[in-house]
Design a protein around this motif. Structure first.
Motif, PDB file in Angstrom:
ATOM      1  N   ILE A  10      26.629 -53.705 -22.678  1.00 18.24           N
ATOM      2  CA  ILE A  10      25.472 -53.234 -21.905  1.00 18.24           C
ATOM      3  C   ILE A  10      25.482 -51.708 -21.955  1.00 18.24           C
ATOM      4  N   ILE A  11      24.335 -51.147 -22.282  1.00 17.66           N
ATOM      5  CA  ILE A  11      24.208 -49.692 -22.327  1.00 17.66           C
ATOM      6  C   ILE A  11      23.306 -49.277 -21.176  1.00 17.66           C
ATOM      7  N   ILE A  12      23.757 -48.325 -20.396  1.00 10.94           N
ATOM      8  CA  ILE A  12      22.932 -47.843 -19.276  1.00 10.94           C
ATOM      9  C   ILE A  12      22.260 -46.544 -19.700  1.00 10.94           C
ATOM     10  N   GLY A  13      20.933 -46.590 -19.791  1.00  6.76           N
ATOM     11  CA  GLY A  13      20.172 -45.399 -20.210  1.00  6.76           C
ATOM     12  C   GLY A  13      19.660 -45.570 -21.629  1.00  6.76           C
ATOM     13  N   SER A  14      18.344 -45.352 -21.805  1.00  8.92           N
ATOM     14  CA  SER A  14      17.739 -45.616 -23.122  1.00  8.92           C
ATOM     15  C   SER A  14      17.223 -44.364 -23.809  1.00  8.92           C
ATOM     16  N   GLY A  15      17.863 -43.214 -23.522  1.00 13.87           N
ATOM     17  CA  GLY A  15      17.532 -41.999 -24.282  1.00 13.87           C
ATOM     18  C   GLY A  15      18.094 -42.119 -25.692  1.00 13.87           C
ATOM     19  N   PRO A  16      18.032 -41.027 -26.450  1.00 10.30           N
ATOM     20  CA  PRO A  16      18.550 -41.081 -27.825  1.00 10.30           C
ATOM     21  C   PRO A  16      20.012 -41.522 -27.868  1.00 10.30           C
ATOM     22  N   PHE A  30      26.758 -57.513 -32.095  1.00  7.70           N
ATOM     23  CA  PHE A  30      27.067 -57.647 -30.667  1.00  7.70           C
ATOM     24  C   PHE A  30      25.819 -58.077 -29.896  1.00  7.70           C
ATOM     25  N   LYS A  31      26.038 -58.939 -28.941  1.00  5.32           N
ATOM     26  CA  LYS A  31      24.933 -59.318 -28.051  1.00  5.32           C
ATOM     27  C   LYS A  31      24.744 -58.142 -27.078  1.00  5.32           C
ATOM     28  N   THR A  32      23.603 -57.474 -27.201  1.00  7.62           N
ATOM     29  CA  THR A  32      23.459 -56.150 -26.570  1.00  7.62           C
ATOM     30  C   THR A  32      22.287 -56.115 -25.598  1.00  7.62           C
ATOM     31  N   ALA A  33      22.497 -55.400 -24.499  1.00  6.53           N
ATOM     32  CA  ALA A  33      21.397 -55.142 -23.559  1.00  6.53           C
ATOM     33  C   ALA A  33      21.378 -53.658 -23.231  1.00  6.53           C
ATOM     34  N   ILE A  34      20.196 -53.174 -22.897  1.00  9.35           N
ATOM     35  CA  ILE A  34      20.067 -51.771 -22.480  1.00  9.35           C
ATOM     36  C   ILE A  34      19.331 -51.749 -21.145  1.00  9.35           C
ATOM     37  N   VAL A  35      19.819 -50.952 -20.207  1.00 13.63           N
ATOM     38  CA  VAL A  35      19.171 -50.863 -18.901  1.00 13.63           C
ATOM     39  C   VAL A  35      18.438 -49.522 -18.817  1.00 13.63           C
ATOM     40  N   GLU A  36      17.190 -49.571 -18.360  1.00 15.16           N
ATOM     41  CA  GLU A  36      16.428 -48.329 -18.193  1.00 15.16           C
ATOM     42  C   GLU A  36      15.658 -48.397 -16.875  1.00 15.16           C
ATOM     43  N   ARG A  37      15.636 -47.247 -16.172  1.00 15.97           N
ATOM     44  CA  ARG A  37      14.983 -47.222 -14.853  1.00 15.97           C
ATOM     45  C   ARG A  37      13.646 -46.503 -14.880  1.00 15.97           C
ATOM     46  N   ALA A  38      13.324 -45.846 -16.000  1.00 17.96           N
ATOM     47  CA  ALA A  38      12.098 -45.029 -15.986  1.00 17.96           C
ATOM     48  C   ALA A  38      11.298 -45.129 -17.274  1.00 17.96           C
ATOM     49  N   TYR A  39      11.825 -44.608 -18.375  1.00 21.78           N
ATOM     50  CA  TYR A  39      11.037 -44.528 -19.612  1.00 21.78           C
ATOM     51  C   TYR A  39      11.934 -44.855 -20.789  1.00 21.78           C
ATOM     52  N   LEU A  40      11.542 -45.828 -21.599  1.00 19.37           N
ATOM     53  CA  LEU A  40      12.302 -46.085 -22.825  1.00 19.37           C
ATOM     54  C   LEU A  40      12.221 -44.832 -23.698  1.00 19.37           C
ATOM     55  N   GLY A  41      13.370 -44.428 -24.218  1.00 20.38           N
ATOM     56  CA  GLY A  41      13.394 -43.216 -25.045  1.00 20.38           C
ATOM     57  C   GLY A  41      13.924 -42.017 -24.265  1.00 20.38           C
TER      58      GLY A  41
END
Ligand SMILES: Cc1cc2nc3c(=O)[nH]c(=O)nc-3n(C[C@H](O)[C@H](O)[C@H](O)COP(=O)(O)OP(=O)(O)OC[C@H]3O[C@@H](n4cnc5c(N)ncnc54)[C@H](O)[C@@H]3O)c2cc1C
Length: 308
Positions: A10-16, A30-41
């Motif tokens: 799991i990655i927290i934050g979807s910036g670069p 890998f079975k992967t997830a990304i968590v974002e609270r505001a804006y993808l990117g």
């Protein structure tokens, strides 16, 4: 039914930092997830690198129009519409933001929408995002809840640094968030700090006619760049009409309803007070490490290490 609450990574934050890692992790199986609270990117695509370059491109083209004669061309009645310039910049960001959503889908990275905190090693709790942030989750995103992963990567980025007395207020004293979307060009603008962010905005607003002053506490503008480059840039900015104080600091800001009086300490024993319509505080960034539950893991931030 597929288990959508446990992942390899799991990655927290979807910036670069986060989204590129997520794509690579998924490509490696890998079975992967990304968590974002505001804006993808993250900041880069939505409030940083990309939208500023879009604003600067408009400024550059405007500059060319004004100097069309130098190129053997003619252009008359050249004007600009700050709202349209900003709208173009936001549209460019939106396109890339959508593009990250597409890349997540294409690479089978699950997007979890909300604010993540670490509960314990291998466990992440996601709560609803701050409702003040008006951003829609990408289609198919997972929602708040408890998630687990063998590995968790923190890529939560940074936000504007706030110095006492120079606190942004969203109206008269801006951070890069407000500076990026201003519907009008202020007549006069003080930029505090001359790193990349400060000089980019100084240059943008000057190109559209603002009287711009930069105040930098260190001896050169662009303090982390080579001295030769900084000196060259300073000359170019001064030629454009930007006033620059180096080795100087803001002693205080006095805000009225529609202007700010800034007392500038020139670092040589003198002070002067100048009035500006708007101020941009560009005094650096601080990492988003709070409220992440880092203390519940074996990880530690540099700040914790220094305290401990
Ligand atoms: C005005 C400006 C101009 C810039 N121009 C350039 C440039 O031209 N070139 C360049 O290389 N760099 C530039 N930068 C810097 C660049 O934006 C950053 O270096 C880059 O965004 C860092 O990427 P990141 O992935 O580490 O973090 P970020 O892009 O900040 O992304 C972090 C993400 O994590 C999310 N997040 C944080 N905490 C949580 C949480 N608890 N739960 C869920 N999500 C969370 C945030 O919402 C954010 O989307 C600029 C920055 C600014 C502000």
């Amino acid at each position: 039914m597929a288990d959508t609450s446990s992942f390899d990574i799991i990655i927290i934050g979807s910036g670069p930092g986060g989204y590129v890692t997520a794509i690579r992790a998924a490509q490696l199986g890998f079975k992967t997830a990304i968590v974002e609270r505001a804006y993808l990117g993250g900041i880069c695509l939505n409030w940083g690198c990309i939208p500023t370059k879009a604003l600067l491109r408009s400024a550059e083209i405007f500059h060319y129009f004004q100097h069309a004669k130098d190129y053997g061309l003619s252009a008359s009645n050249v004007g600009f519409d700050p709202k349209a310039v900003v709208a173009r910049s936001r549209a460019v960001s939106k396109r890339l933001n959508d593009g990250v959503g597409f890349l997540m889908k294409k690479n089978k990275v699950a997007v979890i929408w909300g604010e993540a905190a670490l509960d314990a090693p291998g466990r992440v709790t996601v709560t609803p995002p701050n409702p003040q942030i008006k951003a829609d989750p990408p289609k198919g995103a997972l929602g708040p809840g408890g998630y687990s992963a063998k590995h968790i990567i923190v890529a939560t980025g940074a936000r504007p640094r706030v110095l006492p007395g120079l606190e942004p207020d969203g109206k008269l004293v801006w951070t890069y968030f407000e500076a990026m979307v201003a519907p009008a060009i202020p007549k006069s603008l003080l930029v505090i700090g001359s790193g990349a962010i400060g000089v980019e905005f100084a240059s943008y607003y000057r190109a559209f006619g603002a009287e711009v002053t930069i105040v930098e506490v260190l001896p050169q503008i662009l303090p982390v760049e080579d001295a030769e480059i900084a000196a060259f840039a300073r000359k170019a900015f001064e030629k454009q009409g930007i006033k620059i104080f180096t080795g100087a600091k803001i002693a205080k800001l006095d805000r009225t309803a529609d202007s700010v009086a800034a007392t500038i300490d020139d670092g040589k024993g003198g002070t002067q007070t100048l009035t500006f319509e708007r101020v941009i505080s560009a005094v650096g960034v601080v990492g988003n490490t709070e409220n992440l539950g880092l203390e519940k893991t074996r990880g530690e931030s540099r700040a914790q290490r220094h305290r401990g």
